[in-house]
Design an enzyme around this catalytic site. Sequence first.
Site, short mmCIF file in Angstrom:
data_model
loop_
_atom_site.label_atom_id
_atom_site.label_comp_id
_atom_site.label_asym_id
_atom_site.label_seq_id
_atom_site.Cartn_x
_atom_site.Cartn_y
_atom_site.Cartn_z
N GLN A 88 41.25 12.92 85.96
CA GLN A 88 40.23 13.54 85.12
C GLN A 88 38.90 12.88 85.39
OE1 GLN A 88 41.01 13.50 80.87
NE2 GLN A 88 38.83 13.77 80.40
N CYS A 94 40.45 16.87 79.36
CA CYS A 94 41.86 16.47 79.35
C CYS A 94 42.80 17.62 79.03
CB CYS A 94 42.09 15.32 78.38
SG CYS A 94 41.59 15.66 76.67
N HIS A 167 43.07 12.88 72.88
CA HIS A 167 43.32 13.03 74.32
C HIS A 167 44.64 13.77 74.55
CE1 HIS A 167 43.04 12.07 78.55
NE2 HIS A 167 44.20 11.43 78.53
N ASP A 182 48.78 11.80 83.00
CA ASP A 182 47.56 11.54 82.25
C ASP A 182 46.43 11.34 83.24
OD1 ASP A 182 45.46 10.52 80.76
OD2 ASP A 182 46.67 9.12 79.61
#
Length: 229
Positions: A88, A94, A167, A182
């Site tokens: 990201q 996100c 997030h 992630d």
Amino acid sequence: MASPSIWLPLESNPEVLNTYMERLGVGGDWAFTDIYGLDPELLDMVPKPVIAILMLFPITETYESYRREEEAKLKSGPIDFSGFFCLQKTANACGTIALLHALANNSEKIDIETGPLKRILDRMSASSPEERGRALEFDDDLVRIHEETSHEGQSQVPDREDDVDLHFVCFVQKDGMLFELDGRKPCPVNHGRVNDFVANTAAVVQQFMARDPENLQFTLMALSPANAA
């Protein structure tokens, strides 16, 4: 379209993400639904099979301290992951990164029609996670669709400059293992072998919650067959 330096956050809402998928060119055979709790009875209510789970959680000082320790361990050795992973590079992106992780790592199951998602995945098949993150930041279709979708849902749209401390991450099963994807982390996190994807993911989520027991800002959504919802 030039990418705004800060994107608007997405709402953790199955209807919002299902609309997003449609705009990306994903067929309607799969849909997100809420997971209402981690008790076995509530997990049994989730339509099956589940091929991805998205979690929205609070970024706190406790979590950031844990993440820094984990990141040092992740950088100490390679992670064996055969799927799609993307970093990201844009604030508040996100939700889009988590959605792409869910779809790209199940492309053999999901009907991805000719459209933005197919073009993005075809173009990035040989790219590194870093290169993917940079390219997505300035992908005209993705910037436009994210911007449109960020104005939908039940919550008031925040100002672009607001400090958002929530997030999204994605959990998928790949090669028999449970992975946390992630975009803020340098690589996927392997949480071990899967014997029950939903239950195993719930156990990892409980670890997140145990680190911040006073915080209730956790939400989960499962990607399942639409006709099972």
